[in-house]
Design an enzyme around this catalytic site. Structure first.
Site, PDB file in Angstrom:
ATOM      1  NE  ARG A 123      -3.722   0.707   1.990  1.00 42.23           N
ATOM      2  CZ  ARG A 123      -5.017   0.790   1.725  1.00 42.23           C
ATOM      3  NH1 ARG A 123      -5.761  -0.283   1.745  1.00 42.23           N
ATOM      4  NH2 ARG A 123      -5.592   1.939   1.470  1.00 42.23           N
ATOM      5  CE  LYS A 135       1.525 -20.416  10.940  1.00 42.46           C
ATOM      6  NZ  LYS A 135       2.473 -19.532  11.650  1.00 42.46           N
ATOM      7  CG  HIS A 188       8.397 -21.941   7.776  1.00 42.88           C
ATOM      8  ND1 HIS A 188       7.437 -21.491   8.639  1.00 42.88           N
ATOM      9  CD2 HIS A 188       9.522 -22.047   8.519  1.00 42.88           C
ATOM     10  CE1 HIS A 188       7.964 -21.344   9.840  1.00 42.88           C
ATOM     11  NE2 HIS A 188       9.230 -21.674   9.792  1.00 42.88           N
ATOM     12  CD  GLU A 240       9.282 -19.852  18.147  1.00 43.64           C
ATOM     13  OE1 GLU A 240       9.799 -19.127  17.301  1.00 43.64           O
ATOM     14  OE2 GLU A 240       8.070 -19.846  18.414  1.00 43.64           O
ATOM     15  CG  HIS A 252       4.801 -24.668  11.950  1.00 45.68           C
ATOM     16  ND1 HIS A 252       4.570 -24.457  10.614  1.00 45.68           N
ATOM     17  CD2 HIS A 252       5.060 -23.432  12.471  1.00 45.68           C
ATOM     18  CE1 HIS A 252       4.686 -23.169  10.343  1.00 45.68           C
ATOM     19  NE2 HIS A 252       4.974 -22.527  11.452  1.00 45.68           N
ATOM     20  CE  LYS A 296       5.781 -16.976  19.291  1.00 44.57           C
ATOM     21  NZ  LYS A 296       6.709 -17.417  18.247  1.00 44.57           N
TER      22      LYS A 296
HETATM   23  C1  BG6 Z   1       6.024 -19.137  12.334  1.00 44.34           C
HETATM   24  C2  BG6 Z   1       5.293 -18.594  13.531  1.00 44.34           C
HETATM   25  O1  BG6 Z   1       5.153 -19.815  11.482  1.00 44.34           O
HETATM   26  O2  BG6 Z   1       7.036 -20.019  12.759  1.00 44.34           O
HETATM   27  C3  BG6 Z   1       6.251 -17.914  14.482  1.00 44.34           C
HETATM   28  O3  BG6 Z   1       4.315 -17.662  13.094  1.00 44.34           O
HETATM   29  C4  BG6 Z   1       7.393 -18.840  14.844  1.00 44.34           C
HETATM   30  O4  BG6 Z   1       5.582 -17.502  15.667  1.00 44.34           O
HETATM   31  C5  BG6 Z   1       8.019 -19.421  13.591  1.00 44.34           C
HETATM   32  O5  BG6 Z   1       8.346 -18.097  15.567  1.00 44.34           O
HETATM   33  C6  BG6 Z   1       9.043 -20.474  13.924  1.00 44.34           C
HETATM   34  O6  BG6 Z   1       9.690 -20.844  12.766  1.00 44.34           O
HETATM   35  P1  BG6 Z   1      11.205 -21.313  12.799  1.00 44.34           P
HETATM   36  O7  BG6 Z   1      11.489 -21.756  11.421  1.00 44.34           O
HETATM   37  O8  BG6 Z   1      12.001 -20.116  13.238  1.00 44.34           O
HETATM   38  O9  BG6 Z   1      11.259 -22.416  13.807  1.00 44.34           O
END
Ligand code: BG6
EC number: 1.1.1.49
Length: 489
Positions: free
Chosen positions: A46, A145, A175, A213, A237, A337
């Site tokens: 935008r 997502k 991913h 994480e 995931h 987290k």
């Molecule tokens: C994302 C989430 O899909 O995956 C994030 O939205 C998360 O919250 C991330 O931190 C983790 O991905 P990776 O590849 O860093 O483990």
């Protein structure tokens, strides 16, 4: 395999995902020589930037996101020469003129629309692309997502997008499926005879899948408050990792062969009942604590947080798969987290030996365990019992370790690099099909509804810990422990 020429349109091109992941991934493939010289990357947003201003924006973000070591000025300048910027209002088809002008009209050209935007925009972008004649039968659409926030919204997205694109043109990204270790799990299971005969209830006691994480929500509070750990990580995931771990051997690595098998796993997940919801699901939220020795605030005190927020930053679930192969084997899934460590791993624990021929007094047997490590580095670890050298028959647990970086010494490819290449080549195996997405939402939906009930608040856990004590109790009820709880200090 060289890519054919393409126009790649990144909606949300100036956004966080684009700057942190997509642009660096495309640059890496450019440096590797994969991108055809005439390929065009059109970032759409935008903000009214000119091409030159947008390149300045890219420059500002480049080094921190690409990494000083990999960044190379000459290659970067050449890459930026293939990037254009278009400012438009995604919801207004009339504003698409500059995009229409930029995209090349050549039937042999691959055209990809990557929607790195809020899912609330998916439908209108697809319809607008159609209205403006940009969505041809040769084009592809990539959906980032979150793909909905529950079953109904996911169905709605699938319905709207399918009015413009055929299923074979739709690439739903998770991913985690692009991570090297996930592909290695396929290689391990179906490229060796060793594991498959043991990969079943007769020999496996339990499976633990953890994505932990150390980071908090950072500057993504706006998104995270609408999501939480279940929608952000479990529905996609963690369930995808579970599917790859548990699926039957597919007929091939073809897209539908693999996706059919994953779908069967999702359909075989035992549905929750009111009793199992209260026993088998743990929901947590981080409080202040220390991560890597540094003090960190509570979730409710993070920038932009609602001080009364009940959004979960941790979830642990005990799942069961009702099939002949897996009946009775618990699958524990957890993510959080601000945890004690930054790691992602699949731990397959085997049953104890049925009978010991060795003197019990000098030996304590640790059941075999296979760890597939996705993060921080890709690797495999197999825990076995071995004799300690010297006199007497003393057995000790030992580890066989395979570090992929060390073994192969070839440059690593980030998940987004692999997935973008797959999109550009039209390979769908690592992307979710509509029915898979819906089946995953269907299974988690009762958890969402249960949490919506009054008084159902997340359990606090200290930042830098492994989550609420209730998560240990969840697995402890089966007489088991999380892997880190049994690891020697
Ligand atoms: C994302 C989430 O899909 O995956 C994030 O939205 C998360 O919250 C991330 O931190 C983790 O991905 P990776 O590849 O860093 O483990």
């Amino acid at each position: 395999m060289a890519l054919s020429d393409f126009d790649l349109v990144l909606f949300g091109g100036g956004g966080d995902l684009s700057m942190r992941k997509l642009i660096p991934a495309l640059y890496a493939r450019h440096r590797a020589g994969d991108l055809p010289p005439s390929a065009q990357i059109v970032c759409v947003g935008r903000h009214p930037w000119s091409d030159a201003e947008f390149v300045e924006e890219l420059n500002r973000n480049a080094k921190p996101n690409i990494g000083e070591k990999v960044f190379q000025q000459e290659a970067w300048n050449a890459f930026c020469a293939s990037v254009r910027y278009v400012s438009l209002d995604a919801t207004n088809a009339d504003s698409y003129d500059p995009l229409v002008d930029l995209l090349r009209n050549d039937a042999g050209l691959t055209r990809v629309f990557y929607l790195a935007v809020s899912p609330t925009l998916f439908a209108s972008i697809c319809h607008n692309l159609h209205r403006r004649g940009l969505a041809t039968e040769h084009s592809r659409v990539v959906l980032e997502k979150p793909l909905g926030r529950d079953l109904a919204s996911a169905k709605q997205i699938n319905k709207e997008v399918s009015q413009v694109f055929k299923e074979s043109q739709i690439f739903r990204i998770d991913h985690y499926l692009g991570k090297e270790a996930v592909q290695n799990l396929l290689a391990l299971r179906f490229g060796n005879v060793l594991f498959e005969p043991l990969w079943r209830r007769e020999w496996i006691s339990d499976v633990q899948i953890t994505i932990a994480e150390e980071l908090g929500v950072g500057n993504r509070m706006g998104y995270y408050e609408t999501s939480g750990a279940l929608r952000d990580m479990l529905q996609n995931h963690l369930l995808q990792l579970l599917c790859i771990t548990a699926m039957e051997p597919p007929l091939s690595v073809g897209a539908d062969a693999v996706r059919d098998e994953k779908l069967k796993v999702l359909h075989s997940l035992k549905p929750f009942t009111p009793t199992t919801l209260s026993r088998n699901v743990v929901r947590g939220q981080y409080r202040a604590g220390h991560v890597e020795g540094k003090p960190v605030p509570a979730y409710r005190q993070e920038k932009g947080a609602d001080p009364d927020s009940n959004t979960e930053t941790f979830v642990a679930v005990r799942a069961e798969i009702d099939t002949w192969r897996w009946a009775g084997v618990p699958f524990y899934l957890r993510t959080g987290k601000r945890m004690a460590d930054q790691l992602a791993e699949i731990v397959v624990r085997f049953k104890p030996i049925p009978h010991s021929i060795f003197a019990q007094s000098t030996n304590s047997f640790v059941p075999n365990c296979l760890v597939i490590r996705l993060q921080p580095d890709d690797g495999l670890q197999l825990n076995l019992m071995a004799k300690t050298p010297g006199d007497g028959m003393r057995l000790k647990p030992v580890e066989l370790e395979l570090d992929f970086a060390e073994t192969f010494k070839t440059p690593r490819m980030d998940a987004y690099e692999r997935l973008l290449l797959d999109v550009l080549r039209g390979h769908l195996t690592l992307f979710m099909r509509a029915d898979e997405l819906e089946a995953a939402w269907e299974w988690v939906e009762p958890i969402l509804r249960y949490w919506e009930q009054e008084g159902n608040e997340p359990i606090p856990y200290t930042s830098g810990s492994w989550g609420p004590a209730a998560a240990s109790a969840l697995i402890g009820r089966d007489g088991l422990q999380w892997r880190e709880e049994v690891l020697p200090e």
